[in-house]
Write a protein that holds these residues in place. Structure first.
Motif, short mmCIF file in Angstrom:
data_model
loop_
_atom_site.label_atom_id
_atom_site.label_comp_id
_atom_site.label_asym_id
_atom_site.label_seq_id
_atom_site.Cartn_x
_atom_site.Cartn_y
_atom_site.Cartn_z
N VAL A 357 42.42 10.85 25.77
CA VAL A 357 41.70 11.64 26.77
C VAL A 357 41.38 13.00 26.17
O VAL A 357 42.26 13.70 25.66
N THR A 358 40.11 13.39 26.22
CA THR A 358 39.66 14.70 25.74
C THR A 358 39.51 15.64 26.93
O THR A 358 38.87 15.28 27.93
N LEU A 359 40.11 16.80 26.82
CA LEU A 359 40.05 17.75 27.93
C LEU A 359 38.61 18.01 28.33
O LEU A 359 37.74 18.28 27.50
N GLY A 360 38.36 17.92 29.65
CA GLY A 360 37.05 18.24 30.19
C GLY A 360 36.06 17.10 30.18
O GLY A 360 34.99 17.21 30.78
N ASP A 361 36.38 15.99 29.48
CA ASP A 361 35.45 14.86 29.41
C ASP A 361 35.85 13.77 30.40
O ASP A 361 37.04 13.46 30.55
N ASP A 362 34.85 13.15 31.05
CA ASP A 362 35.12 12.03 31.95
C ASP A 362 35.50 10.80 31.15
O ASP A 362 34.94 10.54 30.06
N LYS A 363 36.45 10.05 31.69
CA LYS A 363 36.85 8.79 31.04
C LYS A 363 36.95 7.71 32.11
O LYS A 363 37.72 7.84 33.07
N VAL A 364 36.16 6.65 31.96
CA VAL A 364 36.19 5.53 32.89
C VAL A 364 37.42 4.68 32.60
O VAL A 364 37.67 4.30 31.44
N LEU A 365 38.19 4.37 33.64
CA LEU A 365 39.43 3.61 33.48
C LEU A 365 39.23 2.15 33.86
O LEU A 365 38.31 1.80 34.60
N SER A 366 40.13 1.32 33.35
CA SER A 366 40.10 -0.11 33.64
C SER A 366 41.47 -0.56 34.15
O SER A 366 42.51 -0.03 33.72
N ASP A 381 49.14 24.80 32.99
CA ASP A 381 48.96 23.85 34.07
C ASP A 381 47.65 23.10 33.87
O ASP A 381 46.60 23.72 33.61
N TYR A 382 47.72 21.78 34.02
CA TYR A 382 46.55 20.94 33.79
C TYR A 382 46.26 20.11 35.04
O TYR A 382 47.17 19.53 35.65
N VAL A 383 44.98 20.06 35.40
CA VAL A 383 44.54 19.34 36.60
C VAL A 383 44.09 17.93 36.20
O VAL A 383 43.17 17.76 35.40
N PHE A 384 44.77 16.94 36.76
CA PHE A 384 44.39 15.54 36.59
C PHE A 384 43.56 15.16 37.82
O PHE A 384 44.05 15.20 38.95
N ARG A 385 42.32 14.77 37.59
CA ARG A 385 41.39 14.47 38.68
C ARG A 385 40.85 13.06 38.51
O ARG A 385 40.31 12.71 37.45
N VAL A 386 41.02 12.24 39.52
CA VAL A 386 40.55 10.86 39.49
C VAL A 386 39.50 10.67 40.58
O VAL A 386 39.80 10.83 41.77
N ASN A 387 38.28 10.36 40.16
CA ASN A 387 37.21 10.07 41.10
C ASN A 387 37.12 8.55 41.25
O ASN A 387 36.66 7.85 40.35
N ALA A 388 37.59 8.07 42.41
CA ALA A 388 37.64 6.62 42.66
C ALA A 388 36.53 6.19 43.61
O ALA A 388 36.71 5.28 44.42
N PHE A 389 35.37 6.85 43.52
CA PHE A 389 34.21 6.43 44.31
C PHE A 389 33.94 4.95 44.09
O PHE A 389 33.58 4.22 45.00
N ASP A 390 34.11 4.51 42.83
CA ASP A 390 34.14 3.08 42.52
C ASP A 390 35.60 2.73 42.27
O ASP A 390 36.13 2.97 41.17
N ALA A 392 37.23 0.19 41.53
CA ALA A 392 37.56 -0.72 40.43
C ALA A 392 37.38 -0.07 39.07
O ALA A 392 37.89 -0.58 38.06
N ALA A 393 36.66 1.05 39.01
CA ALA A 393 36.43 1.74 37.74
C ALA A 393 36.50 3.25 37.97
O ALA A 393 35.50 3.96 37.82
N PRO A 394 37.68 3.75 38.33
CA PRO A 394 37.81 5.18 38.60
C PRO A 394 37.56 6.00 37.33
O PRO A 394 37.72 5.50 36.21
#
Length: 622
Positions: A357-366, A381-390, A392-394
């Motif tokens: 994971v590269t800081l600041g870059d989006d990464k699609v998960l499986s 302090d680091y913010v972990f943000r998960v966009n689960a709009f989809d 199945a592929a947050p």
């Protein structure tokens, strides 16, 4: 007046007039280049001539689809050019010519006059020899025909000419919203269905889809049914737009619908009125729709080597399909982790087979993929943000909670000789705060670092006043300005939590000035025994020992008039949830249900004393 809601709704785009007739909409005018010429600077360099014509057709016709008064430059409907001259006041007919026979759009008539154009001569000369910028008579005729079609569509429905602000708020909605929106796509609806005065006896609703991208786009709207392409466009001179379609949802999606529009096209869809007025499409079909939590009641965790792969670090759901968690990490240390539910599935067990994971870059998960890993360069302090709009592929994004680690941010302006004496303090959540004493007067300023490079924020519309909240900032833009009428300490908060959406808020540090404000209600006989104390810049607090039960209350001055703060949109207060309040002549009482005996802190904070935010927290429980 706003589009799709008042300033208190989730669909507000910001009010700036009280009547539609006060709004003049235009994309080009007599000053500066014509629309065709201006677009040559702004469109992608590899676009074909046909694509450039389609882009102009969209831009020229947008004012016709908007509420208010369209203002149109002569010849803009058929690709008129002034050979890139941005000021033809003294240029004569050579550059100002308009050919109504549609044989020549006046492109490439030589370099424009030096006075206002010489700095761009080399660019203009290159454009003039590019065949993909030289419109033909056929292009002009197509553009003119398409413009006339949109003019006809506007003229034949009063829904494009609403006459009151209330009608716009009740009827006009936007549906491609939020951080999950499709870039380059506008989806607007105008409602004329049941519950509203029937302004157009031919339709129950309209939808306008503007696709400014180079790919076909589809967009689904909840409760959209029964639409079809406008008859004028079904027979359009632009054969491409014939491919715009509406499809009804099926199965579990029945009762909803999707609009599909070709690349670089604007399409109008109608829901025909079949006799009596029927159901339309609510302006709030999207903005007012309930938030669907992607993983339901399941708690989602960051589980990894930073916490022994445990369930110790649950993420918070913040809405819009997004989960967040802030963790403290050591610089130089590599952490492996996954995003998972308590039992490692079946709801969530997300990673990636390319796990870095590269800081600041989006990464699609499986689902059920390999471990993720991250190595922060600095401790923090680091913010972990998960966009689960989809679901199945947050999409995971990890960033430093401090947007500018190692960089000091300053308030720099007239108040300090544009120097670096007033440094912001990082307060978490991507926010920085500074308090400065200001005498009455007007001050120009910016938010910047010492080198005016990493941080240099202002605005090309830079006026603020005390009480301004979330003023949008732009990198390397013009100066901000604020007019102070009363000497006091003022609090500036720079919010850089979302890159590209930086904002500034400002207000008195002592929000209520010399006025003492009390919590008054059934918890103390509505008296003045419990004053709020200024506990930090912009924040007042009072702690009350309460037994389980229900309480009504307000925040008010002794005279109940200087300050009388109560319910804004809702009266129900929940422990741990922030609630916007309102000052007024007699706002409604607030209500809180206390489940467990204990000490509870009531805090008011903000930048405008008329609209503070309340937060009630549990201090201790016996």
């Amino acid at each position: 007046m706003t589009s799709g809601g008042s300033t208190s709704t989730t669909q507000s785009l910001g009010g700036y007039a009280e009547d539609p007739a006060d709004i003049i909409n235009y994309v080009s005018k007599h000053d500066d280049e014509t629309l065709w010429d201006k677009l040559q600077y702004n469109l992608l360099t590899d676009m074909t001539l046909a694509q450039r014509v389609r882009a102009q057709n969209i831009a020229a016709s947008l004012p016709l689809m908007a509420q208010g008064i369209p203002f149109l430059q002569m010849g803009g409907d058929f690709l008129r050019s002034k050979s890139m001259d941005r000021n033809t006041y003294d240029a004569g007919d050579w550059f100002n010519k308009v050919d109504f026979t549609l044989m020549d759009n006046n492109w490439n008539k030589g370099l424009p006059l030096a006075q206002d154009n010489q700095g761009n001569w080399s660019t203009i000369a290159a454009y003039m020899t590019d065949p993909d910028r030289a419109a033909t008579p056929d292009d002009m005729q197509l553009a003119s025909a398409v413009f006339d079609e949109f003019l006809s569509i506007r003229a034949t429905s009063p829904l494009f000419r609403l006459t009151t602000a209330q009608d716009i708020m009740d009827r006009v909605g936007f549906h491609n919203l939020g951080e999950n929106q499709t870039k380059g796509l506008i989806v607007m609806s105008i409602d004329d269905g049941t519950g509203l005065t029937d302004l157009d006896s031919q339709v129950d609703a309209l939808v306008v889809v503007v696709n400014a991208t180079e790919q076909e786009q589809s967009h689904r709207i909840l409760t959209a049914t029964g639409f079809e392409l406008h008859a004028t466009q079904a027979a359009s001179a632009d054969v491409v737009v014939h491919g715009a379609t509406f499809s009804e949802g099926e199965g579990d999606d029945a009762g909803n619908g999707s609009f599909t529009v070709p690349a670089l096209s604007m399409a109008v869809f109608v829901k025909p009125q079949m006799g009596e007025q029927g159901a339309g499409l609510s302006a709030f079909a999207t903005a007012g729709a309930p938030d669907v939590v992607p993983y339901g009641d399941n708690v989602i965790y960051v589980k990894g080597s930073m916490n022994g792969w445990s369930n110790n670090d649950p993420m918070s759901y913040i809405g819009g399909g997004v989960y967040e968690l802030t963790l403290s990490l050591n610089g130089g240390e590599t952490y492996e982790f996954k995003i998972a539910d308590a039992n490692w599935g079946p709801v969530a067990n997300f990673g990636s087979d390319s796990g870095t994971v590269t800081l600041g870059d989006d990464k699609v998960l499986s689902y059920n993929a390999g471990n993720l890993s991250i190595t922060p360069a600095e401790s923090g302090d680091y913010v972990f943000r998960v966009n689960a709009f989809d679901p199945a592929a947050p999409v995971l994004n990890v960033k430093n909670d401090n947007p500018y680690p190692g960089t000091t941010v300053y308030l720099r302006g007239d108040m300090n000789g544009w120097g670096t004496t007033d440094a912001f303090t990082f307060i978490g959540g991507g926010q920085y705060e500074v308090v400065v004493t200001l005498a009455a007067g007007t001050y120009q300023f910016k938010v910047a670092n010492d080198g005016w490079n990493t941080v240099n924020f202002g605005s090309n519309d830079g006026a603020l006043e005390p009480g301004t909240v979330d003023k949008a900032l732009e990198y390397n833009a013009g100066n901000l300005s604020i007019t102070i009428t009363e000497e006091a300490d003022y609090r500036f908060v720079f919010n850089a939590h979302n890159a590209g959406q930086e904002t500034l808020s400002v207000g008195k540090s002592a929000l209520f000035g010399d006025t003492v404000v009390y919590i008054r209600g059934s918890l103390n006989g509505w008296g003045t025994d419990d004053p709020l104390l200024l506990t930090s810049p912009g924040t007042y607090s009072v702690t009350k020992s309460l037994t389980a039960g229900s309480y009504e209350f307000k925040f008010a001055s002794e005279d109940w008039s200087t300050r009388n703060i109560g319910a804004a949109e809702t009266a129900n207060v929940e422990v741990g949830s922030a609630l916007p309040l309102a000052h007024g002549a007699n706002p409604g009482n607030l209500v809180i249900d206390i489940a467990v005996d204990g000490d509870y802190q009531f805090s008011l904070s903000g930048f405008n004393p008329d609209t503070p935010t309340l937060l009630v927290t549990e201090v201790s429980v016996p």
